[in-house]
Motif scaffolding. Structure first.
Motif, PDB file in Angstrom:
ATOM      1  N   ALA A   1     -52.125  -8.084 -19.230  1.00 50.46           N
ATOM      2  CA  ALA A   1     -50.728  -7.758 -19.529  1.00 50.46           C
ATOM      3  C   ALA A   1     -50.509  -6.262 -19.707  1.00 50.46           C
ATOM      4  N   GLN A   2     -51.442  -5.583 -20.334  1.00 53.83           N
ATOM      5  CA  GLN A   2     -51.263  -4.155 -20.594  1.00 53.83           C
ATOM      6  C   GLN A   2     -51.235  -3.320 -19.315  1.00 53.83           C
ATOM      7  N   TYR A   3     -51.799  -3.825 -18.244  1.00 51.55           N
ATOM      8  CA  TYR A   3     -51.853  -3.077 -16.979  1.00 51.55           C
ATOM      9  C   TYR A   3     -50.738  -3.446 -16.002  1.00 51.55           C
ATOM     10  N   LEU A   4     -50.063  -4.546 -16.243  1.00 49.44           N
ATOM     11  CA  LEU A   4     -49.082  -5.033 -15.271  1.00 49.44           C
ATOM     12  C   LEU A   4     -47.880  -4.112 -15.079  1.00 49.44           C
ATOM     13  N   PRO A   5     -47.318  -3.495 -16.125  1.00 51.56           N
ATOM     14  CA  PRO A   5     -46.190  -2.584 -15.858  1.00 51.56           C
ATOM     15  C   PRO A   5     -46.558  -1.467 -14.884  1.00 51.56           C
ATOM     16  N   GLY A   6     -47.745  -0.899 -15.005  1.00 54.61           N
ATOM     17  CA  GLY A   6     -48.180   0.133 -14.069  1.00 54.61           C
ATOM     18  C   GLY A   6     -48.400  -0.415 -12.677  1.00 54.61           C
ATOM     19  N   PHE A   7     -48.969  -1.614 -12.592  1.00 50.74           N
ATOM     20  CA  PHE A   7     -49.185  -2.264 -11.298  1.00 50.74           C
ATOM     21  C   PHE A   7     -47.851  -2.511 -10.596  1.00 50.74           C
ATOM     22  N   ILE A   8     -46.899  -3.047 -11.338  1.00 49.42           N
ATOM     23  CA  ILE A   8     -45.581  -3.351 -10.765  1.00 49.42           C
ATOM     24  C   ILE A   8     -44.885  -2.064 -10.327  1.00 49.42           C
ATOM     25  N   ALA A   9     -44.959  -1.036 -11.159  1.00 46.49           N
ATOM     26  CA  ALA A   9     -44.346   0.250 -10.797  1.00 46.49           C
ATOM     27  C   ALA A   9     -44.991   0.826  -9.541  1.00 46.49           C
ATOM     28  N   SER A  10     -46.292   0.661  -9.411  1.00 40.24           N
ATOM     29  CA  SER A  10     -46.990   1.155  -8.229  1.00 40.24           C
ATOM     30  C   SER A  10     -46.538   0.427  -6.971  1.00 40.24           C
ATOM     31  N   ILE A  11     -46.401  -0.878  -7.053  1.00 36.91           N
ATOM     32  CA  ILE A  11     -45.918  -1.660  -5.905  1.00 36.91           C
ATOM     33  C   ILE A  11     -44.504  -1.230  -5.534  1.00 36.91           C
ATOM     34  N   GLU A  12     -43.645  -1.116  -6.545  1.00 39.24           N
ATOM     35  CA  GLU A  12     -42.251  -0.742  -6.283  1.00 39.24           C
ATOM     36  C   GLU A  12     -42.132   0.672  -5.747  1.00 39.24           C
ATOM     37  N   GLY A  13     -43.106   1.530  -6.015  1.00 42.65           N
ATOM     38  CA  GLY A  13     -43.061   2.911  -5.572  1.00 42.65           C
ATOM     39  C   GLY A  13     -43.581   3.138  -4.157  1.00 42.65           C
ATOM     40  N   GLN A  14     -44.030   2.088  -3.508  1.00 45.51           N
ATOM     41  CA  GLN A  14     -44.553   2.229  -2.149  1.00 45.51           C
ATOM     42  C   GLN A  14     -43.423   2.488  -1.159  1.00 45.51           C
ATOM     43  N   ASP A  15     -43.763   3.111  -0.051  1.00 42.69           N
ATOM     44  CA  ASP A  15     -42.784   3.372   1.002  1.00 42.69           C
ATOM     45  C   ASP A  15     -42.522   2.146   1.867  1.00 42.69           C
ATOM     46  N   PHE A  16     -43.409   1.161   1.787  1.00 42.07           N
ATOM     47  CA  PHE A  16     -43.258  -0.052   2.581  1.00 42.07           C
ATOM     48  C   PHE A  16     -42.026  -0.811   2.096  1.00 42.07           C
ATOM     49  N   PRO A  17     -41.211  -1.345   2.995  1.00 40.96           N
ATOM     50  CA  PRO A  17     -40.005  -2.069   2.584  1.00 40.96           C
ATOM     51  C   PRO A  17     -40.363  -3.292   1.726  1.00 40.96           C
ATOM     52  N   LEU A  18     -39.818  -3.348   0.529  1.00 41.80           N
ATOM     53  CA  LEU A  18     -40.145  -4.439  -0.381  1.00 41.80           C
ATOM     54  C   LEU A  18     -39.684  -5.796   0.132  1.00 41.80           C
ATOM     55  N   ASP A  19     -38.684  -5.821   0.994  1.00 38.41           N
ATOM     56  CA  ASP A  19     -38.234  -7.108   1.533  1.00 38.41           C
ATOM     57  C   ASP A  19     -39.217  -7.669   2.558  1.00 38.41           C
TER      58      ASP A  19
END
Length: 72
Positions: free
Chosen positions: A22-40
């Protein structure tokens, strides 16, 4: 971050095991959302292997639906 259902538009899947992280998930999620790849066109699969912390709740709050290992 909503996880798209597997469809003809999904082009990339990220599979991650979650067990009391749980303590690492906010950073993991932020990293995924910060990618240039289209999230859709991205699918995130989080496999919950019996975590006893808030990992599942954090994932669900971000739009990721965890898959329980026992049910998979």
């Amino acid at each position: 971050m909503a996880t798209p259902v597997v469809s003809g538009t999904t082009r990339f899947s990220v599979v991650v095991a979650t067990y009391n992280v749980a303590q690492y998930l906010p950073g993991f999620i932020a990293s995924i959302e910060g990618q240039d790849f289209p999230l859709d066109r991205l699918q995130v699969i989080a496999v919950n292997d019996g975590a006893t912390d808030d990992s599942g709740a954090i994932l669900e709050a971000s739009g990721v639906v965890p898959v329980n290992a026992a049910a998979a």
